[in-house]
Motif scaffolding. Structure first.
Motif, PDB file in Angstrom:
ATOM      1  N   GLY A   1       0.786  -1.218   0.000  1.00 55.18           N
ATOM      2  CA  GLY A   1       0.000   0.000   0.000  1.00 55.18           C
ATOM      3  C   GLY A   1       0.820   1.271   0.000  1.00 55.18           C
ATOM      4  N   LEU A   2       0.123   2.355   0.294  1.00 53.46           N
ATOM      5  CA  LEU A   2       0.708   3.691   0.256  1.00 53.46           C
ATOM      6  C   LEU A   2       1.321   4.045   1.610  1.00 53.46           C
ATOM      7  CD1 LEU A   2       1.052   6.194  -1.559  1.00 53.46           C
ATOM      8  CD2 LEU A   2      -1.144   7.005  -0.668  1.00 53.46           C
ATOM      9  N   HIS A   3       2.576   4.457   1.572  1.00 51.41           N
ATOM     10  CA  HIS A   3       3.329   4.820   2.769  1.00 51.41           C
ATOM     11  C   HIS A   3       4.029   6.159   2.542  1.00 51.41           C
ATOM     12  CE1 HIS A   3       3.014   0.427   3.067  1.00 51.41           C
ATOM     13  NE2 HIS A   3       3.146   0.589   4.371  1.00 51.41           N
ATOM     14  N   THR A   4       4.609   6.661   3.615  1.00 49.37           N
ATOM     15  CA  THR A   4       5.465   7.834   3.540  1.00 49.37           C
ATOM     16  C   THR A   4       6.757   7.541   4.289  1.00 49.37           C
ATOM     17  OG1 THR A   4       5.546  10.225   3.879  1.00 49.37           O
ATOM     18  CG2 THR A   4       4.529   8.946   5.623  1.00 49.37           C
TER      19      THR A   4
ATOM     20  N   ASP B   1       8.172  12.044   1.617  1.00 49.41           N
ATOM     21  CA  ASP B   1       8.048  11.484   0.274  1.00 49.41           C
ATOM     22  C   ASP B   1       7.219  10.191   0.335  1.00 49.41           C
ATOM     23  OD1 ASP B   1       9.503  13.529  -0.848  1.00 49.41           O
ATOM     24  OD2 ASP B   1      11.337  12.353  -1.104  1.00 49.41           O
ATOM     25  N   LEU B   2       6.497   9.929  -0.750  1.00 52.38           N
ATOM     26  CA  LEU B   2       5.622   8.753  -0.797  1.00 52.38           C
ATOM     27  C   LEU B   2       6.371   7.491  -1.207  1.00 52.38           C
ATOM     28  CD1 LEU B   2       2.420  10.308  -2.416  1.00 52.38           C
ATOM     29  CD2 LEU B   2       2.856   9.812   0.012  1.00 52.38           C
TER      30      LEU B   2
ATOM     31  N   TYR C   1       4.408   1.587  10.762  1.00 57.30           N
ATOM     32  CA  TYR C   1       5.350   2.333  11.604  1.00 57.30           C
ATOM     33  C   TYR C   1       5.583   1.598  12.925  1.00 57.30           C
ATOM     34  CZ  TYR C   1       7.490   6.360  13.945  1.00 57.30           C
ATOM     35  OH  TYR C   1       8.351   7.195  14.624  1.00 57.30           O
ATOM     36  N   GLU C   2       4.536   1.125  13.550  1.00 57.12           N
ATOM     37  CA  GLU C   2       4.673   0.391  14.816  1.00 57.12           C
ATOM     38  C   GLU C   2       5.356  -0.958  14.634  1.00 57.12           C
ATOM     39  OE1 GLU C   2       0.894   0.176  16.796  1.00 57.12           O
ATOM     40  OE2 GLU C   2       0.847   2.345  17.130  1.00 57.12           O
ATOM     41  N   ARG C   3       5.365  -1.466  13.402  1.00 59.51           N
ATOM     42  CA  ARG C   3       6.067  -2.727  13.097  1.00 59.51           C
ATOM     43  C   ARG C   3       7.556  -2.484  12.822  1.00 59.51           C
ATOM     44  NH1 ARG C   3       3.508  -5.542   8.213  1.00 59.51           N
ATOM     45  NH2 ARG C   3       5.185  -7.003   8.684  1.00 59.51           N
TER      46      ARG C   3
ATOM     47  N   LEU D   1      -0.219   5.036   5.283  1.00 59.01           N
ATOM     48  CA  LEU D   1      -1.126   6.173   5.087  1.00 59.01           C
ATOM     49  C   LEU D   1      -2.574   5.749   4.876  1.00 59.01           C
ATOM     50  CD1 LEU D   1       1.094   8.392   2.746  1.00 59.01           C
ATOM     51  CD2 LEU D   1       0.608   8.749   5.186  1.00 59.01           C
ATOM     52  N   GLU D   2      -2.841   4.443   4.934  1.00 62.30           N
ATOM     53  CA  GLU D   2      -4.182   3.948   4.640  1.00 62.30           C
ATOM     54  C   GLU D   2      -4.798   3.311   5.893  1.00 62.30           C
ATOM     55  OE1 GLU D   2      -4.369   2.522   0.255  1.00 62.30           O
ATOM     56  OE2 GLU D   2      -2.439   1.830   1.078  1.00 62.30           O
ATOM     57  N   PRO D   3      -5.650   4.086   6.605  1.00 65.74           N
ATOM     58  CA  PRO D   3      -6.268   3.565   7.824  1.00 65.74           C
ATOM     59  C   PRO D   3      -6.973   2.229   7.582  1.00 65.74           C
ATOM     60  CG  PRO D   3      -6.690   5.910   7.621  1.00 65.74           C
ATOM     61  CD  PRO D   3      -6.067   5.461   6.315  1.00 65.74           C
ATOM     62  N   GLY D   4      -6.684   1.279   8.469  1.00 65.67           N
ATOM     63  CA  GLY D   4      -7.282  -0.051   8.362  1.00 65.67           C
ATOM     64  C   GLY D   4      -6.523  -0.987   7.444  1.00 65.67           C
TER      65      GLY D   4
END
Length: 176
Positions: A59-62, A170-171, A128-130, A110-113
């Motif tokens: 998915g989409l991250h930053t 940055d994405l 992030y928590e991982r 960046l994608e809740p759930g």
């Protein structure tokens, strides 16, 4: 990726990292033009966003944080802090492990759930928590095939170049 950005109300950044798990390839784009491709290693396990799965999240991250600026290639990090030792200085037992070396780009979903917070089943899916990173590796010979414990591993000299080109915010797009 543009659809995912629009769905989250996120404006695409001029610099984007795209990761193909299937191809074991990381591509760096600037202003929509491919600048460089890098052979990588993603998780030995199937892709997964779930905590403790050890899968590379999709998915989409930053890029949430950058660590290691100025460190020599091959320096080992523990808890995102340089140990001051090159991986070759460690004993054979330590060298056999997948070590975090040279530079760290810490990712935030960046994608809740999907890759931040919890999914519909109540499982943590928070990248992030991982502690999922793009980082250098002491096993460059394994690049090009899945081997990591969920992170995206790169050649030590190549992660330096990428680190210097990208910015926090940055994405990063990760797909199967």
């Amino acid at each position: 990726m543009k659809q995912r950005c629009a769905a989250q109300g996120i404006k695409p950044t001029p610099r984007v990292i795209a990761v193909s798990i299937a191809q074991q390839l990381l591509m760096f784009f600037q202003d929509c033009a491919l600048q460089k491709s890098h052979v990588i290693s993603t998780s030995l396990r199937p892709p997964s966003n779930v905590k403790d799965s050890l899968g590379t999240p999709r998915g989409l991250h930053t890029i949430a944080e950058k660590h290691g600026a100025g460190a020599p290639p091959g320096i080992v990090f523990k808890g995102r802090v340089s140990t001051g030792k090159h991986f070759s200085e460690l004993d054979a037992t330590q060298q056999a492990k997948n070590l975090i070396t040279t530079r760290i780009l810490w990712l935030r979903g960046l994608e809740p759930g999907d890759n931040v917070g919890q999914n519909a089943a109540g499982e943590s899916v928070d990248t992030y928590e991982r502690y999922v990173y793009i980082h250098g590796t002491n096993h460059e010979e394994r690049l090009g095939r899945p081997f990591s414990a969920g992170c995206i591993e790169m050649n030590n000299l190549e992660i330096i170049g990428l680190f210097d080109q990208v910015r926090v915010g940055d994405l990063v797009w990760i797909e199967d």
